[in-house]
Design a protein around this motif. Structure first.
Motif, mmCIF file in Angstrom:
data_model
loop_
_atom_site.group_PDB
_atom_site.id
_atom_site.type_symbol
_atom_site.label_atom_id
_atom_site.label_comp_id
_atom_site.label_asym_id
_atom_site.label_seq_id
_atom_site.Cartn_x
_atom_site.Cartn_y
_atom_site.Cartn_z
ATOM 1 N N VAL A 111 42.489 50.016 37.707
ATOM 2 C CA VAL A 111 43.341 49.443 36.667
ATOM 3 C C VAL A 111 42.418 49.107 35.497
ATOM 4 O O VAL A 111 41.360 48.497 35.691
ATOM 5 C CB VAL A 111 44.062 48.172 37.174
ATOM 6 N N VAL A 112 42.786 49.507 34.292
ATOM 7 C CA VAL A 112 41.943 49.267 33.123
ATOM 8 C C VAL A 112 41.992 47.777 32.776
ATOM 9 O O VAL A 112 43.063 47.254 32.449
ATOM 10 C CB VAL A 112 42.397 50.128 31.928
ATOM 11 N N PRO A 113 40.850 47.087 32.856
ATOM 12 C CA PRO A 113 40.825 45.655 32.540
ATOM 13 C C PRO A 113 41.283 45.399 31.107
ATOM 14 O O PRO A 113 40.983 46.175 30.196
ATOM 15 C CB PRO A 113 39.351 45.264 32.700
ATOM 16 N N GLY A 114 42.044 44.327 30.924
ATOM 17 C CA GLY A 114 42.494 43.942 29.590
ATOM 18 C C GLY A 114 43.697 44.712 29.087
ATOM 19 O O GLY A 114 44.151 44.484 27.971
ATOM 20 N N SER A 115 44.250 45.636 29.900
ATOM 21 C CA SER A 115 45.346 46.477 29.424
ATOM 22 C C SER A 115 46.736 45.920 29.740
ATOM 23 O O SER A 115 47.732 46.424 29.241
ATOM 24 C CB SER A 115 45.224 47.897 29.995
ATOM 25 N N THR A 124 43.949 43.213 37.092
ATOM 26 C CA THR A 124 42.739 43.959 37.429
ATOM 27 C C THR A 124 42.938 44.525 38.823
ATOM 28 O O THR A 124 43.790 44.055 39.577
ATOM 29 C CB THR A 124 41.473 43.077 37.419
ATOM 30 N N GLY A 125 42.162 45.528 39.166
ATOM 31 C CA GLY A 125 42.239 46.028 40.527
ATOM 32 C C GLY A 125 41.978 47.504 40.652
ATOM 33 O O GLY A 125 41.445 48.154 39.748
ATOM 34 N N ALA A 146 45.251 37.401 36.390
ATOM 35 C CA ALA A 146 44.529 36.221 35.894
ATOM 36 C C ALA A 146 45.491 35.041 35.873
ATOM 37 O O ALA A 146 46.670 35.186 35.582
ATOM 38 C CB ALA A 146 43.977 36.487 34.498
ATOM 39 N N ARG A 147 44.990 33.897 36.212
ATOM 40 C CA ARG A 147 45.852 32.701 36.239
ATOM 41 C C ARG A 147 45.792 31.956 34.939
ATOM 42 O O ARG A 147 44.970 31.880 34.208
ATOM 43 C CB ARG A 147 45.433 31.799 37.366
#
Length: 147
Positions: A111-115, A124-125, A146-147
């Motif tokens: 999974v592209v971070p920040g997308s 993320t993942g 993200a929390r």
């Protein structure tokens, strides 16, 4: 968390490869200017997802693949819009694999971070894709938000 589902390819459209000979037949989706033993191609795809993963994706798909032997490698970048476990939003993911005609190997899925957007912001993942013997395409995401 893990969200899994199935998908179908709603559209697969070959496209010309940048750097191809402009004098060649564009309808044949010509390959790059350097010819190898396994032809390189480019396509766009649309997919539809069901299960814990519900939605659609738009994909940029590249491959070096020998159709007759079923041997090659692909690299794909997908933009997904829908829900994972009922949380809605959009995000990008990338994946690739190699086949020798009878198996999948050297798989990559991220999974592209920040997308992520909306309820999937901060996603993320990783994950994976599998094809059952009956042709059913499966996908799963091992993800965190993200929390």
């Amino acid at each position: 968390m893990r969200a899994s589902g199935t998908f179908t390819v709603a559209d697969f459209t070959p496209a010309p490869v940048p750097g191809a000979d402009p004098a060649s037949d564009a309808a044949a989706a010509p390959g790059p200017e350097i010819e190898t033993a396994v032809p390189v191609g480019l396509a766009t795809m649309r997919k539809e997802f069901e299960g814990e993963v519900v939605g659609r994706s738009a994909t940029l798909f590249t491959a070096a693949f020998d159709q007759a032997k079923g041997v090659g490698t692909y690299v794909a970048m997908e933009s997904f819009e829908g829900t994972l476990h009922g949380r809605s939003g959009a995000f990008n993911f990338a994946h690739s694999a190699t086949t020798t005609g009878e198996d999948r190997q050297s798989e990559f899925f991220v999974v592209v971070p920040g997308s992520g957007t909306d309820e999937l912001a901060g996603i993320t993942g990783s994950g994976g894709i599998a094809v059952d013997p009956d042709g059913t395409h499966r996908v799963w995401f091992d993800y965190e938000l993200a929390r």
